[in-house]
Motif scaffolding. Structure first.
Motif, PDB file in Angstrom:
ATOM      1  N   ALA A  91      53.724 -86.638  19.110  1.00 29.60           N
ATOM      2  CA  ALA A  91      53.901 -86.913  20.537  1.00 29.60           C
ATOM      3  C   ALA A  91      53.003 -88.011  21.075  1.00 29.60           C
ATOM      4  O   ALA A  91      53.367 -88.697  22.038  1.00 29.60           O
ATOM      5  N   ASP A  92      51.802 -88.172  20.514  1.00 26.32           N
ATOM      6  CA  ASP A  92      50.848 -89.099  21.121  1.00 26.32           C
ATOM      7  C   ASP A  92      49.873 -89.640  20.080  1.00 26.32           C
ATOM      8  O   ASP A  92      50.023 -89.400  18.879  1.00 26.32           O
ATOM      9  N   THR A  95      59.778 -82.635  21.624  1.00 24.39           N
ATOM     10  CA  THR A  95      59.255 -83.300  20.433  1.00 24.39           C
ATOM     11  C   THR A  95      59.094 -84.793  20.705  1.00 24.39           C
ATOM     12  O   THR A  95      59.843 -85.386  21.482  1.00 24.39           O
ATOM     13  N   VAL A 116      57.451 -85.001  24.849  1.00 24.78           N
ATOM     14  CA  VAL A 116      56.405 -84.025  25.152  1.00 24.78           C
ATOM     15  C   VAL A 116      55.653 -84.425  26.425  1.00 24.78           C
ATOM     16  O   VAL A 116      55.398 -83.601  27.303  1.00 24.78           O
ATOM     17  N   ASP A 148      55.062 -78.026  22.042  1.00 23.10           N
ATOM     18  CA  ASP A 148      55.119 -79.335  21.385  1.00 23.10           C
ATOM     19  C   ASP A 148      55.530 -79.080  19.937  1.00 23.10           C
ATOM     20  O   ASP A 148      54.740 -78.593  19.140  1.00 23.10           O
ATOM     21  N   HIS A 163      56.038 -80.792  16.997  1.00 20.21           N
ATOM     22  CA  HIS A 163      55.842 -82.052  16.271  1.00 20.21           C
ATOM     23  C   HIS A 163      56.516 -82.052  14.903  1.00 20.21           C
ATOM     24  O   HIS A 163      56.839 -83.104  14.361  1.00 20.21           O
TER      25      HIS A 163
END
Length: 313
Positions: A142-143, A200, A204, A225, A227
């Motif tokens: 997500a990040d 996902t 998110v 979340d 992932h």
């Protein structure tokens, strides 16, 4: 609490490869004429003897990666998702999946947020394709922090992995000190009892905004979340279905073959519950600014919030 970082996950991917490459001499990066776009150019500068430019020949790149893996290396075959998962599908299936080799297939610039590149490059089918290959792990971080953790986990995992990267810069949401990444284990970002949102990748961050806005209106939505799309955290999905009832999945991918269908299969076989799938609804994208396209397809905080309200009403 870690610093909030706003950057594209493809940038985080490139940075992490350079970091891991210092201590792990087995990591090799292959690229199909897109080193700058996939953010692996710095790996090539740092470790030129472990960087292979294959040119615009993605199938051949995957074949070379398979050969390297058979010799004990940990190859990352990188390109746009449309090419690494799409154009090279046969080689990924037969040269990597069938012999279960330790190759990491990397798909950058996935989804509608590719923006101006248009429908031919907006790959919304890659998760479905990679999920269909037996033994393939499918990761969609997500990040920034989740991508760094996912790359490290992919290196440590012995077997084929598909890693999805985004082009659009996103604000980090997994900043908490107790954050822990494990392949096949989703993360509950918000507790709630009224409904569950499972998101996902890029979605998110949008889901967090939606769930927080709903909380301010007295609607307590749980947020997960997810992932890892494969293997799916079925235990977490079943728990959410039993405790909150309705499930909403959100993905920057076709609703056919992606996260929504994975969750649907889990629910049907284990704990039947109402499900709403948010994503690209069996259509192609088109050219335009990434943020505007996401809003057009309802893949934004406002779209998620509106969907939840309609369900609960």
């Amino acid at each position: 609490m870690a610093e909030i970082v706003k950057k594209a996950t493809r940038e985080s991917f490139g940075e992490t490869l350079v970091e891991l490459g210092r201590d792990n001499q087995d990591i090799v990066v292959l690229v199909a004429d897109l080193a700058d776009a996939t953010k692996v150019e710095n790996f090539g500068k740092a470790y030129p003897d472990r960087f292979i430019e294959c040119g615009i020949a993605e199938g051949n790149m995957v074949g070379v990666a398979a050969g390297l893996a058979s010799c004990g290396k940990i190859p990352f075959a990188t390109s746009f998702a449309m090419f690494s998962a799409g154009r090279a599908f046969e080689q990924v299936r037969n040269s990597v999946g069938y012999p279960h080799l330790n190759v990491k297939i990397v798909g950058s610039h996935a989804g509608i947020s590719v923006g101006e590149d248009g429908a031919t490059h907006q790959c919304c089918e890659d998760i479905a394709l990679m999920r269909s290959i037996p033994g393939m792990v499918v990761l969609n971080p997500a990040d920034h922090y989740e991508m760094k953790a996912a790359v490290k986990a992919a290196v440590e995992y012995k077997g084929p992995v598909y890693l999805r990267l985004g082009r659009l810069a996103v604000e980090s949401c997994n900043n908490n000190d107790d954050y822990s990444f494990e392949i096949g284990k989703g993360i509950t970002l918000r507790e709630g009892s009224d409904i569950t949102v499972i998101a996902t990748g890029l979605m998110v961050g949008e889901a967090i905004k939606a769930v927080d806005s709903l909380a301010a209106q007295g609607i307590n939505a749980r947020l997960i979340d997810m992932h890892t799309v494969k293997p799916l955290d079925q235990e977490l999905v079943i728990k959410a279905a039993k405790e909150t009832g309705h499930i909403v999945t959100v993905e920057e991918h076709n609703i056919i073959g992606g996260l929504g269908e994975a969750v649907a299969a889990c629910l049907c076989e284990n704990c039947p519950a109402p499900l709403t799938r948010m994503g690209v609804k069996d259509v192609f994208g088109h050219s335009g600014p990434a943020v505007d396209l996401l809003k057009e397809f309802g893949l934004c905080a406002e779209g998620i919030e509106e969907t939840v309200k309609k369900i609960l009403k």
